[in-house]
Design an enzyme around this catalytic site. Structure first.
Site, mmCIF file in Angstrom:
data_model
loop_
_atom_site.group_PDB
_atom_site.id
_atom_site.type_symbol
_atom_site.label_atom_id
_atom_site.label_comp_id
_atom_site.label_asym_id
_atom_site.label_seq_id
_atom_site.Cartn_x
_atom_site.Cartn_y
_atom_site.Cartn_z
ATOM 1 C CG ASP A 40 -2.211 0.800 0.993
ATOM 2 O OD1 ASP A 40 -2.117 2.001 0.681
ATOM 3 O OD2 ASP A 40 -3.300 0.223 1.099
ATOM 4 N N GLY A 79 -5.722 -2.149 -4.758
ATOM 5 C CA GLY A 79 -5.061 -0.828 -4.715
ATOM 6 C C GLY A 79 -5.679 0.164 -5.678
ATOM 7 C CB SER A 82 -11.534 2.669 -3.258
ATOM 8 O OG SER A 82 -11.595 3.462 -2.110
ATOM 9 C CE1 TYR A 143 -13.298 3.105 -7.716
ATOM 10 C CE2 TYR A 143 -15.690 3.182 -7.563
ATOM 11 C CZ TYR A 143 -14.490 2.570 -7.266
ATOM 12 O OH TYR A 143 -14.481 1.423 -6.520
ATOM 13 N NE ARG A 181 -25.958 2.053 -4.948
ATOM 14 C CZ ARG A 181 -24.699 1.942 -4.564
ATOM 15 N NH1 ARG A 181 -24.328 2.301 -3.341
ATOM 16 N NH2 ARG A 181 -23.792 1.505 -5.397
HETATM 17 C C1 15L Z 1 -17.352 1.244 -4.389
HETATM 18 O O1 15L Z 1 -16.880 0.893 -5.473
HETATM 19 C C2 15L Z 1 -16.524 1.906 -3.352
HETATM 20 O O2 15L Z 1 -15.177 1.483 -3.395
HETATM 21 C C3 15L Z 1 -17.089 1.739 -1.968
HETATM 22 O O3 15L Z 1 -16.444 2.676 -1.127
HETATM 23 C C4 15L Z 1 -18.618 1.945 -1.928
HETATM 24 O O4 15L Z 1 -18.923 3.275 -2.236
HETATM 25 C C5 15L Z 1 -19.261 0.996 -2.922
HETATM 26 O O5 15L Z 1 -18.707 1.162 -4.209
HETATM 27 C C6 15L Z 1 -20.784 1.193 -3.010
HETATM 28 O O6 15L Z 1 -21.310 1.347 -4.106
HETATM 29 O O7 15L Z 1 -21.420 1.111 -1.966
#
Ligand code: 15L
Length: 282
Positions: A40, A79, A82, A143, A181
């Site tokens: 990391d 990694g 996120s 993202y 959700r």
């Molecule tokens: C993701 O891809 C994120 O990394 C995580 O932090 C959450 O936000 C998750 O999606 C989500 O959709 O709950």
């Protein structure tokens, strides 16, 4: 061309090991494989256990990336960045960094990559119809675009160079679903570990995309590919439904329509919001 991984004790690298999901997976991976290399950009959250080693590395630095993949059989790649972020951040961490990782993996003779993709690669699908692993990407953020890129990059290294790749479109990893959700997309750390083990150990695996969710009655995903690969989730989101449904949630007129939730409503300024996307796509 790579050979199937020998069944006994693969040498595993966990990137993003200091994050929340990485911290949860560490003991499970260590228990399964006996040793574990962590990497990391920041120090691990908890002290190293016997069998764990840590190498600090910045994914944007190819020399550092080459160092962490040396003598490794399988990479579990959590990694990168996120959540949604500025383009430059996503570009360096999730696009340039992932390319550096695959290149280094190929040169070092790594045989397998388990890629932490995300539900946000397909976040702009509506909640009214289930989607499977074969639908085209429909990212809800920069993202999400980077995760779709990651899946495509893995396909290139699988098809052209024989790396074995499992992409897990992870929902939300937690001990329990945290809102409505997440009743649809929640996954327990133990269920995620089951999928990771398929990626590391399944002798027939070449290149696959699966959804990282537990046994969720309100799922939007048809996860039959994961089941065909032997996945048998034990987490049941429905056990938490009464508690979640009893809570007030602030309505999100855009996010509530799409699978990606608030990732869809961020920066949303579609001139015809009710058109909700394109024709011809499920
Ligand atoms: C993701 O891809 C994120 O990394 C995580 O932090 C959450 O936000 C998750 O999606 C989500 O959709 O709950």
């Amino acid at each position: 061309m790579t050979a199937p991984l020998p069944a006994a004790r693969p040498r595993v690298l966990l990137t993003g090991a200091s994050g929340d999901v990485g911290t949860r997976l560490r003991p499970l991976l260590l228990q399964a494989y006996g040793t574990l290399r962590l990497s990391d950009i920041v120090e691990p959250r908890t002290p190293l256990a016997p069998g764990e080693t840590f190498m600090r590395a910045d994914l944007a630095d190819p020399a550092q990336v080459a160092g962490i993949v040396e003598d490794i059989d399988a990479i579990v790649h959590l990694g990168g960045f996120s959540v949604e972020g500025p383009w430059e951040t996503i570009l360096q961490a999730n696009i340039v960094g992932l390319h550096a990782l695959y290149e280094a993996a190929l040169r070092a003779g790594v045989q397998r990559v388990v890629f932490a993709s995300s539900n946000h690669a397909v976040g702009f699908y509506g909640r009214d119809r289930p989607i499977d692993h074969a639908v085209p990407p429909r990212p809800d953020t920069r993202y999400g675009v980077s995760k779709a890129f990651g899946e495509a990059l893995g396909a290139l290294y699988a098809d052209k160079h024989g790396l074995r790749v499992l992409n897990i479109r992870i929902g939300n990893v937690a001990d329990a679903p945290i809102d409505r959700r997440r009743l649809s997309i929640w996954i327990t750390p133990a269920d995620l570990m089951q999928l990771v083990r398929i990626g590391i150990e399944d002798p027939a695996l070449r290149y696959e995309i699966v959804y990282g969710m537990s046994d969720n009655a309100r799922a939007w995903w048809d996860n039959r590919r994961a089941h065909e690969l032997g996945y048998r989730p034990t987490g049941r989101a429905e056990d938490h439904a009464a508690a979640i449904l009893g809570r007030e949630e602030r309505p999100d007129p855009v996010g509530d329509r799409f699978q990606g939730g608030s990732y869809c409503s961020q920066e949303f300024d579609h001139p015809e919001p009710d058109a909700s996307g394109r024709g011809g796509v499920a």
